[in-house]
Design an enzyme around this catalytic site. Structure first.
Site, mmCIF file in Angstrom:
data_model
loop_
_atom_site.group_PDB
_atom_site.id
_atom_site.type_symbol
_atom_site.label_atom_id
_atom_site.label_comp_id
_atom_site.label_asym_id
_atom_site.label_seq_id
_atom_site.Cartn_x
_atom_site.Cartn_y
_atom_site.Cartn_z
ATOM 1 N N GLY A 148 33.874 -6.374 34.958
ATOM 2 C CA GLY A 148 34.378 -5.517 36.269
ATOM 3 C C GLY A 148 33.579 -6.459 37.374
ATOM 4 O O GLY A 148 33.549 -7.785 37.315
ATOM 5 N N ARG A 149 33.364 -5.874 38.639
ATOM 6 C CA ARG A 149 32.943 -6.622 39.580
ATOM 7 C C ARG A 149 31.365 -6.791 39.704
ATOM 8 O O ARG A 149 30.790 -7.620 40.498
ATOM 9 C CB ARG A 149 33.355 -5.892 41.036
ATOM 10 C CG ARG A 149 35.019 -6.239 41.345
ATOM 11 C CD ARG A 149 35.215 -6.057 42.632
ATOM 12 N NE ARG A 149 35.333 -4.702 43.105
ATOM 13 C CZ ARG A 149 34.714 -4.209 44.067
ATOM 14 N NH1 ARG A 149 33.807 -5.163 44.839
ATOM 15 N NH2 ARG A 149 34.748 -2.757 44.269
ATOM 16 N N GLU A 196 29.553 -10.187 39.704
ATOM 17 C CA GLU A 196 29.574 -11.186 40.550
ATOM 18 C C GLU A 196 28.060 -10.975 41.314
ATOM 19 O O GLU A 196 27.711 -12.021 41.901
ATOM 20 C CB GLU A 196 30.656 -10.617 41.737
ATOM 21 C CG GLU A 196 32.086 -10.777 41.292
ATOM 22 C CD GLU A 196 32.884 -10.363 42.484
ATOM 23 O OE1 GLU A 196 32.528 -9.435 43.191
ATOM 24 O OE2 GLU A 196 34.125 -10.880 42.532
ATOM 25 N N CYS A 234 35.124 -9.384 29.731
ATOM 26 C CA CYS A 234 36.038 -9.581 30.916
ATOM 27 C C CYS A 234 35.107 -10.637 31.857
ATOM 28 O O CYS A 234 34.872 -11.633 31.694
ATOM 29 C CB CYS A 234 36.202 -8.181 31.621
ATOM 30 S SG CYS A 234 37.284 -8.319 33.043
ATOM 31 N N HIS A 235 34.792 -10.049 33.219
ATOM 32 C CA HIS A 235 34.101 -10.798 34.190
ATOM 33 C C HIS A 235 32.404 -10.789 33.860
ATOM 34 O O HIS A 235 31.667 -11.682 34.465
ATOM 35 C CB HIS A 235 34.137 -10.299 35.381
ATOM 36 C CG HIS A 235 35.573 -10.427 36.091
ATOM 37 N ND1 HIS A 235 36.661 -9.774 35.678
ATOM 38 C CD2 HIS A 235 35.913 -11.283 36.661
ATOM 39 C CE1 HIS A 235 37.551 -10.183 36.217
ATOM 40 N NE2 HIS A 235 37.293 -11.003 37.145
ATOM 41 N N TYR A 247 38.015 -12.645 31.017
ATOM 42 C CA TYR A 247 39.358 -12.372 31.779
ATOM 43 C C TYR A 247 39.958 -13.789 32.342
ATOM 44 O O TYR A 247 39.056 -14.704 32.750
ATOM 45 C CB TYR A 247 38.939 -11.519 32.871
ATOM 46 C CG TYR A 247 40.061 -11.203 33.828
ATOM 47 C CD1 TYR A 247 41.115 -10.057 33.084
ATOM 48 C CD2 TYR A 247 40.467 -11.613 34.963
ATOM 49 C CE1 TYR A 247 42.311 -9.532 33.674
ATOM 50 C CE2 TYR A 247 41.674 -11.209 35.595
ATOM 51 C CZ TYR A 247 42.569 -10.175 35.004
ATOM 52 O OH TYR A 247 43.789 -10.092 35.765
#
Length: 193
Positions: free
Chosen positions: A89-90, A93, A119-120, A139
């Site tokens: 997900g985010r 970050e 993923c992320h 991802y």
């Protein structure tokens, strides 16, 4: 089956399925899973994001569920855990900007303990500089980071996982069955029917 103590790293706007599903699956099997987020304590919540693949050039995003953390990040001592899971997900970050997060991830890599990332979540691995010489997936938008960090990016079907030693990675939540199954093998967890 020996119960494993697993650190589960998530955060605000981590992907909903990539937080809820592995956390619950690993508990269901009998492992002791400690969900944490920097700056938060046991009982605090994170809000997730729902990422879906609806035909556009990238995933769509919607507000997800609240997820209650069961362990305080300040209480984490990496050496006490058998493995770590990194949600996508985010959240990665900003989680990759936290020095303690990077130190924790480096501990698992240096100690050759199982690491599962999806993923992320792989962005945390690249920021911690632990993918050099490894084969992994993520991802697709994270592929350039994997390559720049010295890893070999494997382009696989969204339902597949990649295993390199004790590192288990997957591109997104549709890979949960393969990703969790491979992680359980790396953990030494056997399910008999």
């Amino acid at each position: 089956m020996a119960q494993k103590k697993i650190l589960f790293l998530t955060g605000d706007y981590a992907e909903d399925y990539e937080t809820m599903v592995p956390f619950q699956m690993l508990q269901m099997i009998g492992h002791d899973v400690h969900a944490v987020c920097p700056g938060k304590a046991a009982g605090d919540k994170v809000i997730t994001a729902i990422h879906d693949f609806e035909g556009e050039q990238t995933y769509s995003e919607k507000r997800g569920h609240y997820f209650v953390l069961n362990t305080s990040f300040s209480d984490v001592h990496a050496q006490e855990y058998d493995a770590i899971v990194l949600a996508g997900g985010r959240a990665p970050e900003y989680l990759r900007l936290d020095k303690k997060v990077l130190e924790i991830v480096r501990h698992f890599a240096d100690a050759d303990k199982p690491i599962a990332a999806i993923c992320h979540g792989i962005q945390i691995l690249t920021a911690a500089d632990v993918v050099r010489g490894k084969k992994l997936t993520a991802y697709p938008a994270v592929a350039p980071e994997v390559t720049m960090a010295g890893g070999t990016y494997e382009s696989v079907n969204v339902h597949e996982a990649v295993v390199d030693g004790k590192l288990v990675t997957a591109p997104a939540w549709p890979a949960h069955p393969a990703w969790i199954a491979e992680f359980l093998k790396v953990l030494g967890t056997q399910i008999t029917l």
